[in-house]
Design a protein around this motif. Structure first.
Motif, PDB file in Angstrom:
ATOM      1  N   ILE A 226     -19.197   6.893 -24.603  1.00  0.00           N
ATOM      2  CA  ILE A 226     -19.862   8.160 -24.309  1.00  0.00           C
ATOM      3  C   ILE A 226     -20.512   8.029 -22.939  1.00  0.00           C
ATOM      4  N   ALA A 227     -20.791   9.159 -22.295  1.00  0.00           N
ATOM      5  CA  ALA A 227     -21.520   9.146 -21.029  1.00  0.00           C
ATOM      6  C   ALA A 227     -22.983   8.838 -21.317  1.00  0.00           C
ATOM      7  N   THR A 228     -23.540   7.884 -20.589  1.00  0.00           N
ATOM      8  CA  THR A 228     -24.927   7.471 -20.784  1.00  0.00           C
ATOM      9  C   THR A 228     -25.662   7.673 -19.476  1.00  0.00           C
ATOM     10  N   LEU A 229     -26.724   8.511 -19.501  1.00  0.00           N
ATOM     11  CA  LEU A 229     -27.296   9.027 -18.265  1.00  0.00           C
ATOM     12  C   LEU A 229     -28.817   8.941 -18.281  1.00  0.00           C
ATOM     13  N   PRO A 230     -29.371   7.774 -17.949  1.00  0.00           N
ATOM     14  CA  PRO A 230     -30.832   7.621 -17.880  1.00  0.00           C
ATOM     15  C   PRO A 230     -31.354   8.046 -16.499  1.00  0.00           C
ATOM     16  N   PHE A 231     -32.316   8.971 -16.492  1.00  0.00           N
ATOM     17  CA  PHE A 231     -32.864   9.505 -15.253  1.00  0.00           C
ATOM     18  C   PHE A 231     -34.318   9.072 -15.086  1.00  0.00           C
ATOM     19  N   LEU A 232     -34.652   8.536 -13.921  1.00  0.00           N
ATOM     20  CA  LEU A 232     -36.032   8.146 -13.583  1.00  0.00           C
ATOM     21  C   LEU A 232     -36.633   7.272 -14.675  1.00  0.00           C
ATOM     22  N   SER A 233     -35.856   6.346 -15.171  1.00  0.00           N
ATOM     23  CA  SER A 233     -36.306   5.572 -16.320  1.00  0.00           C
ATOM     24  C   SER A 233     -36.311   4.075 -16.027  1.00  0.00           C
ATOM     25  N   PRO A 234     -37.239   3.335 -16.640  1.00  0.00           N
ATOM     26  CA  PRO A 234     -37.299   1.884 -16.467  1.00  0.00           C
ATOM     27  C   PRO A 234     -36.350   1.190 -17.432  1.00  0.00           C
ATOM     28  N   HIS A 235     -36.248  -0.117 -17.294  1.00  0.00           N
ATOM     29  CA  HIS A 235     -35.431  -0.872 -18.245  1.00  0.00           C
ATOM     30  C   HIS A 235     -36.231  -1.217 -19.497  1.00  0.00           C
ATOM     31  N   SER A 236     -37.554  -1.007 -19.461  1.00  0.00           N
ATOM     32  CA  SER A 236     -38.409  -1.383 -20.583  1.00  0.00           C
ATOM     33  C   SER A 236     -39.720  -0.633 -20.481  1.00  0.00           C
ATOM     34  N   ALA A 237     -40.353  -0.362 -21.627  1.00  0.00           N
ATOM     35  CA  ALA A 237     -41.676   0.265 -21.628  1.00  0.00           C
ATOM     36  C   ALA A 237     -42.739  -0.653 -21.038  1.00  0.00           C
ATOM     37  N   VAL A 238     -42.454  -1.953 -20.946  1.00  0.00           N
ATOM     38  CA  VAL A 238     -43.392  -2.881 -20.296  1.00  0.00           C
ATOM     39  C   VAL A 238     -43.702  -2.392 -18.890  1.00  0.00           C
ATOM     40  N   VAL A 239     -42.659  -1.961 -18.181  1.00  0.00           N
ATOM     41  CA  VAL A 239     -42.824  -1.514 -16.800  1.00  0.00           C
ATOM     42  C   VAL A 239     -43.747  -0.304 -16.738  1.00  0.00           C
ATOM     43  N   ALA A 240     -43.532   0.652 -17.637  1.00  0.00           N
ATOM     44  CA  ALA A 240     -44.308   1.887 -17.608  1.00  0.00           C
ATOM     45  C   ALA A 240     -45.784   1.647 -17.886  1.00  0.00           C
ATOM     46  N   PHE A 241     -46.089   0.830 -18.908  1.00  0.00           N
ATOM     47  CA  PHE A 241     -47.472   0.692 -19.349  1.00  0.00           C
ATOM     48  C   PHE A 241     -48.199  -0.518 -18.769  1.00  0.00           C
ATOM     49  N   CYS A 242     -47.477  -1.465 -18.185  1.00  0.00           N
ATOM     50  CA  CYS A 242     -48.129  -2.659 -17.645  1.00  0.00           C
ATOM     51  C   CYS A 242     -48.005  -2.788 -16.130  1.00  0.00           C
ATOM     52  N   GLU A 243     -47.097  -2.015 -15.503  1.00  0.00           N
ATOM     53  CA  GLU A 243     -46.923  -2.101 -14.055  1.00  0.00           C
ATOM     54  C   GLU A 243     -47.153  -0.775 -13.356  1.00  0.00           C
ATOM     55  N   GLY A 244     -46.631   0.311 -13.928  1.00  0.00           N
ATOM     56  CA  GLY A 244     -46.710   1.619 -13.281  1.00  0.00           C
ATOM     57  C   GLY A 244     -48.049   2.304 -13.511  1.00  0.00           C
ATOM     58  N   ILE A 245     -48.095   3.563 -13.136  1.00  0.00           N
ATOM     59  CA  ILE A 245     -49.342   4.329 -13.167  1.00  0.00           C
ATOM     60  C   ILE A 245     -49.914   4.455 -14.578  1.00  0.00           C
ATOM     61  N   LEU A 246     -49.056   4.423 -15.599  1.00  0.00           N
ATOM     62  CA  LEU A 246     -49.559   4.594 -16.969  1.00  0.00           C
ATOM     63  C   LEU A 246     -50.465   3.449 -17.418  1.00  0.00           C
ATOM     64  N   LYS A 247     -50.501   2.350 -16.664  1.00  0.00           N
ATOM     65  CA  LYS A 247     -51.449   1.288 -17.033  1.00  0.00           C
ATOM     66  C   LYS A 247     -52.884   1.792 -16.913  1.00  0.00           C
ATOM     67  N   HIS A 248     -53.092   2.827 -16.074  1.00  0.00           N
ATOM     68  CA  HIS A 248     -54.423   3.415 -15.936  1.00  0.00           C
ATOM     69  C   HIS A 248     -54.731   4.413 -17.055  1.00  0.00           C
ATOM     70  N   ALA A 249     -53.712   4.732 -17.849  1.00  0.00           N
ATOM     71  CA  ALA A 249     -53.893   5.690 -18.946  1.00  0.00           C
ATOM     72  C   ALA A 249     -53.930   4.998 -20.297  1.00  0.00           C
ATOM     73  N   THR A 250     -54.048   3.679 -20.297  1.00  0.00           N
ATOM     74  CA  THR A 250     -53.990   2.892 -21.529  1.00  0.00           C
ATOM     75  C   THR A 250     -55.394   2.423 -21.916  1.00  0.00           C
ATOM     76  N   ALA A 251     -55.718   2.518 -23.192  1.00  0.00           N
ATOM     77  CA  ALA A 251     -57.066   2.175 -23.692  1.00  0.00           C
ATOM     78  C   ALA A 251     -57.172   0.669 -23.900  1.00  0.00           C
ATOM     79  N   TRP A 252     -57.212  -0.085 -22.808  1.00  0.00           N
ATOM     80  CA  TRP A 252     -57.212  -1.545 -22.900  1.00  0.00           C
ATOM     81  C   TRP A 252     -58.428  -2.080 -23.671  1.00  0.00           C
ATOM     82  N   GLU A 253     -59.572  -1.455 -23.457  1.00  0.00           N
ATOM     83  CA  GLU A 253     -60.768  -1.936 -24.144  1.00  0.00           C
ATOM     84  C   GLU A 253     -60.668  -1.716 -25.649  1.00  0.00           C
TER      85      GLU A 253
END
Length: 360
Positions: A226-253
């Motif tokens: 099948i055609a597989t079409l990921p747009f503007l996406s990382p290889h893992s959620a690790v990138v989104a929540f631990c490296e990208g801007i969403l790390k500032h939106a995470t309730a670390w405390e």
């Protein structure tokens, strides 16, 4: 004369938008209620079951039978909405909030074209995409190419959002894994329905950002090309929540306090390392190579503040034969301005597939 670095401008826009949305107190952060307790342990086991080769998967999945109603129709097109019980097994179903037990889809098709002469692409939701409208706008112009669009409403989103959840801000880390696993099960069942019941000649799966990660997983696990079409996406959620801007939106405390109830106090860096370990389960490079990697097209942004370039290239390297296309912009501006490039990738990915042979 002042020279404007457009790349930096797009990158700054991502950070300005991120600061407004994620660093203000307009809404709570992600995971404000912690890790999810025993539910997280269950989901870690269930997600690990996705990693074996495709031949070891439970295929075919449960065949869903949506109950359809017509929303509108014209001389050339029809939009229907369908509801079906999520095909998740009892373990997953018991972990899902009651509001997410029934799935919803929108189905936009051209009229008077036999399904065997059409393609259909299932569109999965990015973070915060609660409704059908944006993805229907993306797919609408493809009707003239005889490409139908099916839009899945994610668990925890839209009418499936739990009562206590504010917007897209999932309450627990376990909710993120549960959203992904349930989305994969539902998308695979919908592709099975499109193939065996509706009889489409070609199929594809696409998604933007978080939806792109899920699309890559589904495309990886599908037993036929099948055609597989990921747009503007990382290889893992690790990138989104631990490296990208969403790390500032995470309730670390809050996550640290939740861990302290069960074990000795941890530093914030140790909490982040725990998050990396948990979210490594979403690493798509651990999934099988799709049956036709040439029909995999990634579209990535040159100056994305949410998704670094190395993340896109890791997945492309893991799937030899796949293609990466770059658009100029950041995450937010590309989301708004590059629908034409996303549509072209859909058309090109489908064109790299053979038509399914019609039964005699």
């Amino acid at each position: 004369m002042v020279t404007v670095n457009l790349g930096m401008l797009h990158y700054v826009l991502d950070h300005v938008y991120g600061a407004f949305v994620h660093r203000t107190k307009i809404s709570p952060p992600f995971f404000s209620r912690g890790w999810g307790g025993t539910k997280l342990d269950l989901l870690e086991r269930l997600i690990k079951q996705l990693f074996p080769d495709v031949e070891g998967q439970n295929w075919p999945p449960t065949l869903v039978q949506p109950i359809w109603r017509t929303v509108w129709e014209t001389k050339t097109a029809c939009l229907r909405e369908g509801v079906f019980k999520t095909p998740c097994d009892e373990q997953l179903l018991s972990a899902l909030p009651p509001e997410s037990h029934n799935a919803r889809v929108a189905f936009l098709t051209p009229k008077f074209v036999p399904p065997q002469n059409m393609a259909c692409v299932v569109h999965l939701a990015g973070t915060g995409d609660h409704t059908f409208e944006r993805r229907l706008r993306l797919g609408g112009p493809l009707l003239k190419e005889n490409i139908a669009t099916m839009v899945l409403e994610s668990p925890f989103y839209g009418q499936r959002r739990p009562l206590l959840q504010c917007g897209a801000k999932l309450l627990c880390v376990s909710d993120l894994l549960l959203l992904g696993r349930a989305t994969i099960e539902e998308a695979r069942s919908l592709l099975h329905w499109l193939d065996s019941e509706a009889g489409f000649g070609k199929m594809g799966i696409c998604g933007l950002s978080m939806g792109g990660v899920h699309a890559a997983m589904v495309g990886s696990l599908h037993p036929t090309p099948i055609a597989t079409l990921p747009f503007l996406s990382p290889h893992s959620a690790v990138v989104a929540f631990c490296e990208g801007i969403l790390k500032h939106a995470t309730a670390w405390e809050a996550l640290r306090e939740d861990l302290a109830v069960q074990k000795a106090a941890m530093t914030l860096e140790e909490v982040r390392e725990r998050m990396r370990n948990v979210l490594s389960l979403t690493d798509v490079t651990r999934f099988p190579i799709p049956k036709n990697p040439h029909a995999v097209i990634f579209v990535a942004a040159t100056d994305d503040g949410y998704i670094p370039k190395h993340s896109v290239m890791e997945l492309q390297r893991a799937w030899p034969g796949s293609e990466v296309r770059w658009v100029t912009g950041g995450h937010v501006s590309s989301f708004l301005l590059h629908n034409g490039e996303f549509r072209k990738a859909i058309v090109d990915g489908l064109n790299r597939l053979e038509w399914k042979e019609s039964p005699l």
